[in-house]
Design an enzyme around this catalytic site. Structure first.
Site, PDB file in Angstrom:
ATOM      1  N   ASP A  29      26.156  48.848  59.060  1.00 20.97           N
ATOM      2  CA  ASP A  29      26.014  48.660  57.611  1.00 20.97           C
ATOM      3  C   ASP A  29      25.058  47.500  57.313  1.00 20.97           C
ATOM      4  O   ASP A  29      24.934  46.568  58.114  1.00 20.97           O
ATOM      5  CB  ASP A  29      27.397  48.376  57.003  1.00 20.97           C
ATOM      6  CG  ASP A  29      27.419  48.616  55.500  1.00 20.97           C
ATOM      7  OD1 ASP A  29      26.449  49.187  54.956  1.00 20.97           O
ATOM      8  OD2 ASP A  29      28.402  48.221  54.861  1.00 20.97           O
ATOM      9  N   GLY A  30      24.416  47.585  56.149  1.00 23.14           N
ATOM     10  CA  GLY A  30      23.565  46.480  55.692  1.00 23.14           C
ATOM     11  C   GLY A  30      22.079  46.775  55.735  1.00 23.14           C
ATOM     12  O   GLY A  30      21.263  45.891  55.432  1.00 23.14           O
ATOM     13  N   ASN A  31      21.711  48.007  56.083  1.00 23.64           N
ATOM     14  CA  ASN A  31      20.280  48.351  56.129  1.00 23.64           C
ATOM     15  C   ASN A  31      19.623  48.167  54.760  1.00 23.64           C
ATOM     16  O   ASN A  31      18.521  47.619  54.643  1.00 23.64           O
ATOM     17  CB  ASN A  31      20.086  49.805  56.548  1.00 23.64           C
ATOM     18  CG  ASN A  31      20.488  50.061  57.978  1.00 23.64           C
ATOM     19  OD1 ASN A  31      20.673  49.125  58.744  1.00 23.64           O
ATOM     20  ND2 ASN A  31      20.618  51.323  58.343  1.00 23.64           N
ATOM     21  N   HIS A  46      16.574  51.359  56.962  1.00 23.49           N
ATOM     22  CA  HIS A  46      17.071  52.388  57.886  1.00 23.49           C
ATOM     23  C   HIS A  46      16.116  52.526  59.082  1.00 23.49           C
ATOM     24  O   HIS A  46      16.559  52.657  60.225  1.00 23.49           O
ATOM     25  CB  HIS A  46      17.219  53.733  57.173  1.00 23.49           C
ATOM     26  CG  HIS A  46      18.244  53.702  56.078  1.00 23.49           C
ATOM     27  ND1 HIS A  46      19.477  53.142  56.231  1.00 23.49           N
ATOM     28  CD2 HIS A  46      18.205  54.160  54.788  1.00 23.49           C
ATOM     29  CE1 HIS A  46      20.166  53.249  55.105  1.00 23.49           C
ATOM     30  NE2 HIS A  46      19.417  53.857  54.206  1.00 23.49           N
ATOM     31  N   LEU A 140      26.463  56.562  80.168  1.00 22.38           N
ATOM     32  CA  LEU A 140      26.939  56.119  78.853  1.00 22.38           C
ATOM     33  C   LEU A 140      27.052  57.350  77.963  1.00 22.38           C
ATOM     34  O   LEU A 140      26.102  58.135  77.863  1.00 22.38           O
ATOM     35  CB  LEU A 140      25.950  55.113  78.246  1.00 22.38           C
ATOM     36  CG  LEU A 140      26.214  54.697  76.794  1.00 22.38           C
ATOM     37  CD1 LEU A 140      27.506  53.899  76.676  1.00 22.38           C
ATOM     38  CD2 LEU A 140      25.060  53.870  76.230  1.00 22.38           C
ATOM     39  N   ARG A 197      31.956  46.358  62.508  1.00 21.49           N
ATOM     40  CA  ARG A 197      31.243  46.726  61.289  1.00 21.49           C
ATOM     41  C   ARG A 197      30.339  45.566  60.917  1.00 21.49           C
ATOM     42  O   ARG A 197      30.807  44.434  60.740  1.00 21.49           O
ATOM     43  CB  ARG A 197      32.198  47.023  60.138  1.00 21.49           C
ATOM     44  CG  ARG A 197      31.419  47.434  58.880  1.00 21.49           C
ATOM     45  CD  ARG A 197      32.308  47.876  57.732  1.00 21.49           C
ATOM     46  NE  ARG A 197      31.458  48.397  56.663  1.00 21.49           N
ATOM     47  CZ  ARG A 197      31.774  49.400  55.863  1.00 21.49           C
ATOM     48  NH1 ARG A 197      32.927  50.023  56.017  1.00 21.49           N
ATOM     49  NH2 ARG A 197      30.948  49.808  54.914  1.00 21.49           N
ATOM     50  N   SER A 205      36.108  52.889  55.958  1.00 19.06           N
ATOM     51  CA  SER A 205      35.245  53.871  55.297  1.00 19.06           C
ATOM     52  C   SER A 205      35.333  55.277  55.893  1.00 19.06           C
ATOM     53  O   SER A 205      34.306  55.913  56.160  1.00 19.06           O
ATOM     54  CB  SER A 205      33.787  53.383  55.314  1.00 19.06           C
ATOM     55  OG  SER A 205      33.669  52.189  54.578  1.00 19.06           O
TER      56      SER A 205
HETATM   57  C1  FPP Z   1      24.430  51.842  56.181  1.00 14.38           C
HETATM   58  O1  FPP Z   1      23.605  50.896  55.538  1.00 14.38           O
HETATM   59  C2  FPP Z   1      23.616  52.699  57.055  1.00 14.38           C
HETATM   60  C3  FPP Z   1      23.515  54.042  56.955  1.00 14.38           C
HETATM   61  C4  FPP Z   1      24.213  54.849  55.940  1.00 14.38           C
HETATM   62  C5  FPP Z   1      22.625  54.817  57.843  1.00 14.38           C
HETATM   63  C6  FPP Z   1      22.578  54.354  59.268  1.00 14.38           C
HETATM   64  C7  FPP Z   1      21.366  54.929  59.876  1.00 14.38           C
HETATM   65  C8  FPP Z   1      20.583  54.299  60.777  1.00 14.38           C
HETATM   66  C9  FPP Z   1      20.878  52.985  61.369  1.00 14.38           C
HETATM   67  C10 FPP Z   1      19.322  54.909  61.194  1.00 14.38           C
HETATM   68  C11 FPP Z   1      19.390  56.180  61.954  1.00 14.38           C
HETATM   69  C12 FPP Z   1      20.335  56.214  63.088  1.00 14.38           C
HETATM   70  C13 FPP Z   1      20.230  57.045  64.142  1.00 14.38           C
HETATM   71  C14 FPP Z   1      21.362  57.135  65.090  1.00 14.38           C
HETATM   72  C15 FPP Z   1      19.040  57.862  64.393  1.00 14.38           C
HETATM   73  P1  FPP Z   1      23.523  50.912  53.958  1.00 14.38           P
HETATM   74  O2  FPP Z   1      22.384  51.745  53.538  1.00 14.38           O
HETATM   75  O3  FPP Z   1      24.845  51.319  53.398  1.00 14.38           O
HETATM   76  O4  FPP Z   1      23.233  49.398  53.639  1.00 14.38           O
HETATM   77  P2  FPP Z   1      23.711  48.590  52.362  1.00 14.38           P
HETATM   78  O5  FPP Z   1      25.206  48.526  52.402  1.00 14.38           O
HETATM   79  O6  FPP Z   1      23.068  47.259  52.545  1.00 14.38           O
HETATM   80  O7  FPP Z   1      23.191  49.325  51.159  1.00 14.38           O
END
Ligand code: FPP
Length: 257
Positions: A29-31, A46, A140, A197, A205
């Site tokens: 989380d946190g992207n 992402h 793995l 997380r 979640s």
């Molecule tokens: C949550 O951050 C992240 C996601 C919903 C997507 C995760 C996807 C990746 C890391 C990339 C692709 C992965 C693979 C395995 C190919 P958020 O968008 O909810 O962040 P926020 O809470 O800061 O808005």
């Protein structure tokens, strides 16, 4: 018929406490916030998150983690803006195309769990090919949870169990935990020892709601794109200090040491 459950249930038996988790499950989380802080579109977060995925897979392999499960897209993530959902789908496709060869060389077996029928046919096909290409690997076991929800998993397991055993409908009291677990989508893995997380929120979640019953839960404020090798080792260090009682008392644990 599904295979019999290969691993012990934490509610039916007391598992061990290996110094490195056998199974690590992560909510990445946190992207979005990482990107927004930098005045970038959320999608840039992402894209950067994929680099962290590579780093974490590689480090877990080196540290001896046997099962790594990453929550990439929840059943509820369809509620996001259409363009963000499309970008995430494109990222999955690109990452699968680009990385599957390398994963194979690293001895990684890839599986995707979740309701993948909702994905476009090309992505479904890539998933099938990637799973088949890595099926012989055992170093793995990497699982990507995509269009996954813990409640969906319990429901699909219940439906499949009853379809195979219609006699249970007439005798619901006969349904044991061990009858259901082989139908869960991660029946091939032990329950997670450690859950991480990132991103500061402290909730599950709708991730592996059945399997996290006795998992150690670790939350960090670090955003996923910034999550470093050092951060994983810190989480492992914290995990080693946990007293895993699985319902017993501390005195009992001291007695059995
Ligand atoms: C949550 O951050 C992240 C996601 C919903 C997507 C995760 C996807 C990746 C890391 C990339 C692709 C992965 C693979 C395995 C190919 P958020 O968008 O909810 O962040 P926020 O809470 O800061 O808005």
């Amino acid at each position: 018929m599904p295979p019999a459950a290969m691993h012990q249930s934490s509610t039916l038996a007391v598992p061990g406490h290996p110094s490195i988790p056998r199974h690590l499950a992560i909510i990445m989380d946190g992207n979005g916030r990482w990107a927004t802080q930098r005045f970038l579109p959320r999608t840039a977060g992402h894209a950067r998150g994929v680099q962290t995925v590579r780093r974490v897979v590689e480090l877990c392999g080196r540290r001896g983690v046997k099962y790594l499960t990453l929550f990439a897209f929840s059943s509820e993530n369809w509620r996001r803006p259409q363009e963000e959902v499309s970008l995430l789908m494109r990222l999955f496709v690109q990452t699968l195309e680009k990385e599957v060869g390398k994963l194979g060389e690293q001895g990684v077996r890839l599986r995707v769990v979740g309701d993948i029928a909702a994905f476009e046919p090309r992505l479904q096909e890539l998933i099938r090919v990637a799973e088949a290409r890595t099926a012989q690997n055992d170093a793995l076991h990497l699982t990507i949870a995509a269009n996954y929800g813990g409640r969906w998993d319990i429901l699909q397991a219940t439906r499949r169990m009853l379809a195979n055993h219609p006699e249970l409908l007439a005798d619901p009291g006969a349904i044991e935990e061990s009858a259901l677990t082989p139908y869960l989508s991660m029946a091939y893995a032990p329950e997670p020892d450690l859950f991480i997380r990132t991103g500061g929120e402290q909730r599950i979640s709708n991730f592996l709601v059945w399997q996290l019953a006795y998992t150690e839960l670790y939350f960090t404020d670090r955003y996923w794109p910034d999550f470093s090798a050092r951060d994983i080792d810190d989480a492992f260090e914290w995990y080693r200090t946990r007293e895993r009682r699985f319902g017993r008392t501390s005195a009992q644990l001291a007695g059995s040491a």
